[in-house]
Design a protein around this motif. Structure first.
Motif, PDB file in Angstrom:
ATOM      1  N   GLU A 294      48.157 -17.856  31.701  1.00 33.45           N
ATOM      2  CA  GLU A 294      48.537 -18.615  33.247  1.00 33.45           C
ATOM      3  C   GLU A 294      47.691 -17.876  34.268  1.00 33.45           C
ATOM      4  OE1 GLU A 294      49.404 -21.448  33.370  1.00 33.45           O
ATOM      5  OE2 GLU A 294      49.869 -21.450  31.023  1.00 33.45           O
ATOM      6  N   ILE A 295      47.600 -16.624  34.375  1.00 29.70           N
ATOM      7  CA  ILE A 295      46.944 -15.787  35.441  1.00 29.70           C
ATOM      8  C   ILE A 295      45.397 -16.163  35.213  1.00 29.70           C
ATOM      9  CG2 ILE A 295      46.257 -13.887  36.510  1.00 29.70           C
ATOM     10  CD1 ILE A 295      49.029 -12.700  35.901  1.00 29.70           C
ATOM     11  N   GLY A 296      44.878 -15.942  34.131  1.00 33.14           N
ATOM     12  CA  GLY A 296      43.296 -16.349  33.939  1.00 33.14           C
ATOM     13  C   GLY A 296      42.722 -14.930  34.247  1.00 33.14           C
ATOM     14  N   ASP A 297      41.426 -14.919  34.847  1.00 31.00           N
ATOM     15  CA  ASP A 297      40.611 -13.744  35.096  1.00 31.00           C
ATOM     16  C   ASP A 297      41.119 -13.480  36.532  1.00 31.00           C
ATOM     17  OD1 ASP A 297      38.789 -12.067  35.626  1.00 31.00           O
ATOM     18  OD2 ASP A 297      37.177 -13.396  35.751  1.00 31.00           O
ATOM     19  N   VAL A 298      41.781 -12.148  36.648  1.00 31.53           N
ATOM     20  CA  VAL A 298      42.310 -11.745  37.855  1.00 31.53           C
ATOM     21  C   VAL A 298      41.374 -11.449  38.863  1.00 31.53           C
ATOM     22  CG1 VAL A 298      42.275  -9.375  37.394  1.00 31.53           C
ATOM     23  CG2 VAL A 298      44.272 -10.194  38.470  1.00 31.53           C
ATOM     24  N   THR A 299      40.237 -11.010  38.556  1.00 29.42           N
ATOM     25  CA  THR A 299      38.992 -10.786  39.547  1.00 29.42           C
ATOM     26  C   THR A 299      38.700 -12.127  40.485  1.00 29.42           C
ATOM     27  OG1 THR A 299      37.193 -11.515  37.782  1.00 29.42           O
ATOM     28  CG2 THR A 299      37.921  -9.191  38.008  1.00 29.42           C
ATOM     29  N   ARG A 300      39.182 -13.266  39.921  1.00 28.30           N
ATOM     30  CA  ARG A 300      38.866 -14.227  40.895  1.00 28.30           C
ATOM     31  C   ARG A 300      39.877 -14.316  42.113  1.00 28.30           C
ATOM     32  NH1 ARG A 300      42.175 -19.017  39.293  1.00 28.30           N
ATOM     33  NH2 ARG A 300      43.741 -18.372  37.816  1.00 28.30           N
ATOM     34  N   PHE A 301      40.831 -13.692  42.235  1.00 30.29           N
ATOM     35  CA  PHE A 301      41.740 -13.292  43.101  1.00 30.29           C
ATOM     36  C   PHE A 301      41.174 -12.283  44.154  1.00 30.29           C
ATOM     37  CE2 PHE A 301      44.567 -15.155  39.922  1.00 30.29           C
ATOM     38  CZ  PHE A 301      44.785 -16.007  40.495  1.00 30.29           C
ATOM     39  N   THR A 302      41.037 -12.650  45.511  1.00 33.13           N
ATOM     40  CA  THR A 302      40.435 -11.423  46.464  1.00 33.13           C
ATOM     41  C   THR A 302      41.498 -10.537  46.804  1.00 33.13           C
ATOM     42  OG1 THR A 302      41.250 -13.165  48.238  1.00 33.13           O
ATOM     43  CG2 THR A 302      39.074 -13.472  47.345  1.00 33.13           C
ATOM     44  N   HIS A 303      42.752 -10.668  46.593  1.00 33.63           N
ATOM     45  CA  HIS A 303      43.741  -9.693  46.970  1.00 33.63           C
ATOM     46  C   HIS A 303      45.056 -10.031  46.229  1.00 33.63           C
ATOM     47  CE1 HIS A 303      44.288 -12.864  50.133  1.00 33.63           C
ATOM     48  NE2 HIS A 303      45.241 -12.338  50.300  1.00 33.63           N
ATOM     49  N   ARG A 304      45.848  -9.132  46.443  1.00 36.52           N
ATOM     50  CA  ARG A 304      47.191  -9.131  45.798  1.00 36.52           C
ATOM     51  C   ARG A 304      47.923 -10.342  45.974  1.00 36.52           C
ATOM     52  NH1 ARG A 304      49.803  -3.439  46.567  1.00 36.52           N
ATOM     53  NH2 ARG A 304      49.276  -4.029  48.536  1.00 36.52           N
ATOM     54  N   GLY A 305      47.858 -10.842  47.579  1.00 34.23           N
ATOM     55  CA  GLY A 305      48.660 -11.995  48.210  1.00 34.23           C
ATOM     56  C   GLY A 305      48.215 -13.200  47.526  1.00 34.23           C
ATOM     57  N   ALA A 306      46.855 -13.400  47.225  1.00 36.02           N
ATOM     58  CA  ALA A 306      46.170 -14.511  46.720  1.00 36.02           C
ATOM     59  C   ALA A 306      47.131 -14.601  44.986  1.00 36.02           C
ATOM     60  CB  ALA A 306      44.880 -14.357  46.617  1.00 36.02           C
ATOM     61  N   LEU A 307      47.173 -13.643  44.569  1.00 35.36           N
ATOM     62  CA  LEU A 307      47.918 -13.837  43.431  1.00 35.36           C
ATOM     63  C   LEU A 307      49.347 -14.227  43.192  1.00 35.36           C
ATOM     64  CD1 LEU A 307      47.739 -13.707  40.057  1.00 35.36           C
ATOM     65  CD2 LEU A 307      48.161 -11.250  40.302  1.00 35.36           C
ATOM     66  N   PHE A 384      55.966  -7.141  40.432  1.00 37.68           N
ATOM     67  CA  PHE A 384      55.345  -7.153  39.032  1.00 37.68           C
ATOM     68  C   PHE A 384      53.901  -7.734  39.055  1.00 37.68           C
ATOM     69  CE2 PHE A 384      54.211  -8.786  35.154  1.00 37.68           C
ATOM     70  CZ  PHE A 384      54.321  -7.937  34.174  1.00 37.68           C
ATOM     71  N   LEU A 385      53.700  -8.706  39.885  1.00 38.29           N
ATOM     72  CA  LEU A 385      52.184  -9.157  40.119  1.00 38.29           C
ATOM     73  C   LEU A 385      51.305  -8.442  40.709  1.00 38.29           C
ATOM     74  CD1 LEU A 385      52.588 -13.287  40.444  1.00 38.29           C
ATOM     75  CD2 LEU A 385      51.719 -11.853  38.305  1.00 38.29           C
ATOM     76  N   ARG A 386      51.894  -7.877  41.846  1.00 33.25           N
ATOM     77  CA  ARG A 386      51.154  -6.855  42.740  1.00 33.25           C
ATOM     78  C   ARG A 386      50.885  -5.706  41.903  1.00 33.25           C
ATOM     79  NH1 ARG A 386      51.293  -7.141  48.290  1.00 33.25           N
ATOM     80  NH2 ARG A 386      52.561  -9.069  48.774  1.00 33.25           N
ATOM     81  N   ILE A 387      51.723  -5.024  40.751  1.00 31.65           N
ATOM     82  CA  ILE A 387      51.437  -3.808  40.072  1.00 31.65           C
ATOM     83  C   ILE A 387      50.401  -4.613  38.954  1.00 31.65           C
ATOM     84  CG2 ILE A 387      52.231  -2.389  38.137  1.00 31.65           C
ATOM     85  CD1 ILE A 387      54.695  -2.273  39.666  1.00 31.65           C
ATOM     86  N   TYR A 388      50.618  -5.680  38.520  1.00 33.62           N
ATOM     87  CA  TYR A 388      49.740  -6.297  37.643  1.00 33.62           C
ATOM     88  C   TYR A 388      48.287  -6.324  38.164  1.00 33.62           C
ATOM     89  CZ  TYR A 388      47.461  -9.880  34.408  1.00 33.62           C
ATOM     90  OH  TYR A 388      46.770 -10.580  33.524  1.00 33.62           O
ATOM     91  N   TYR A 389      48.151  -6.944  39.292  1.00 28.91           N
ATOM     92  CA  TYR A 389      46.804  -7.151  40.098  1.00 28.91           C
ATOM     93  C   TYR A 389      46.115  -5.579  40.311  1.00 28.91           C
ATOM     94  CZ  TYR A 389      43.472  -8.333  43.425  1.00 28.91           C
ATOM     95  OH  TYR A 389      42.210  -8.492  44.300  1.00 28.91           O
ATOM     96  N   GLY A 390      46.845  -4.705  40.470  1.00 24.62           N
ATOM     97  CA  GLY A 390      46.138  -3.360  40.658  1.00 24.62           C
ATOM     98  C   GLY A 390      45.794  -2.729  39.531  1.00 24.62           C
TER      99      GLY A 390
END
Length: 405
Positions: A294-307, A384-390
């Motif tokens: 469901e998240i897909g490629d995390v690099t397409r999000f510019t910052h944690r808030g976008a995710l 959790f998503l912010r930690i995931y992104y980082g």
């Protein structure tokens, strides 16, 4: 500047081409989703003078074929959230809802948001397959739940409580002991019309044949409970057919779910972020692949808030003048599938209570403060998503560029 607005529907799309100053280069027209028609549209777009951008709504899966086809042809394509198009002002009191009107509105949105449009990036085949499998997994899980409830409802008429005799976990093929039990002992009379010794012997042979553990005490417990039950349906061929058909349907759904679960894990293991995601607390071989799907490629999000905004667990704001609202509902404008997966992960953390986990400690703090269930669960999902992104971004940055996924 040439803005191509495409209103996508099943089997066809309505296309409008506009320029600044309300100049219409091509009035709304329907384009069928065929190679010849789309190739003709590509040729027409490439003949336009100046920079051209194509915009469409990412509605369901209908937009993917045409978005992929145009993108592969080297055309700038942007797929935006339908809510953004809906909320885009037209400076008009009229709000017609037709394919032609929608394509014009999308073209005007393209011109207005020209510099902010993000180029559509087709997910690679692995990610696309994983996401499709996850949607199918959810569909079959719903079917399995419906089949299970149906079987229990029938058993209430023939063998009440039989589904509670065993709490053994499901096997790798999805089969469960209580389901196999009621396939053979589909009516209370199948047990209580025998003597205790006869049933115990028959049950022991059944356990050996099916590969289940046998217990004399369990056999006696089942027998005693069966003797005191009230069955509504008679013990005849019609009742037997109803129960065994329901069992067969449930077993089929369970086998499908387990097969998909295994394939999803195998597919997710081919993605570079798999080891990082699977090492996170609350994530296992079922929820991990769902999360990545469901998240897909995390690099397409510019910052944690976008995710967090994509998931719809971002906190809202409501400030006006001196009024500042301290608690605002989350947007819930993101992916409902991702939110569901996140809540299941949060539920796992609550049940396991890992003291050294930052997300659980944060939720437990909010819960101790007396926060509502949905408040601390959503707050936990956000953290959790912010930690995931980082973690995922940091890990991917250490991999060689152009790594094959």
């Amino acid at each position: 500047m040439n803005a191509v607005g495409i209103d996508v529907s099943k089997g066809k799309s309505t296309v409008t081409i506009c320029q600044p100053g309300d100049v219409v280069l091509m009035s709304p027209c329907d384009i069928p989703h065929t190679q010849s028609a789309i190739n003709a549209l590509i040729h027409q777009i490439k003949e336009l003078d100046g920079e051209t951008k194509v915009c469409m709504e990412h509605t369901g899966r209908y937009y993917e074929p045409i978005a992929t086809w145009l993108s592969d042809a080297g055309i700038f394509v942007s797929a935006v959230n339908p809510i953004l198009i809906k909320n885009f002002g037209d400076d008009s009191l009229r709000s017609p809802k037709t394919d032609k009107a929608d394509s014009k509105k999308i073209a005007r949105y393209t011109l207005d948001r020209w510099a902010k449009l993000k180029q559509y990036g087709c997910m690679d085949k692995t990610r696309n397959q994983l996401k499709t499998m996850n949607r199918q997994f959810g569909f079959y899980m719903d079917q399995k739940t419906a089949m299970k409830n149906n079987l229990i409802a029938l058993l209430d008429q023939t063998y009440p409580g039989a589904n509670d005799f065993f709490d053994s976990p499901a096997r790798s093929d999805g089969s469960q002991k209580w389901v196999d039990f009621v396939h053979t002992y589909w009516h209370a009379d199948c047990v209580r019309r025998k003597s205790l010794s006869a049933f115990t012997e028959h049950y022991q042979r059944w356990c050996k044949r099916k590969g289940y553990n046998f217990s004399t005490d369990k056999a006696e417990q089942i027998y005693q409970a069966s003797c005191d039950l009230i069955a509504v349906f008679p013990k005849d061929d019609n009742t037997k057919m109803l129960i065994q058909q329901a069992v067969a349907m449930l077993n089929t759904a369970s086998a499908t779910v387990e097969s998909l679960r295994q394939k999803m894990d195998e597919t997710a293991a081919r993605l570079p972020e798999y080891p990082v995601v699977m090492a996170m607390n609350g994530v296992g071989p079922t929820l991990g692949p769902q999360l990545m799907a469901e998240i897909g490629d995390v690099t397409r999000f510019t910052h944690r808030g976008a995710l967090t905004a994509f998931a719809g667990v971002d906190p809202g704001r409501n400030d006006s003048g001196q009024h500042v609202q301290k608690s605002v509902r989350t947007s819930k404008k993101g992916s409902p599938y991702l939110r569901k997966t996140l809540f299941q992960i949060m539920d796992n953390l609550i049940k396991r209570s890992p003291a050294d986990d930052a997300v659980y400690a944060f939720m437990d703090k909010k819960r101790t403060e007396g926060k509502d269930y949905y408040v601390y669960m959503t707050a936990g999902a956000n953290k959790f998503l912010r930690i995931y992104y980082g973690r995922v971004r940091a890990y991917l940055s250490t991999l060689p560029e152009n790594k094959e996924v």
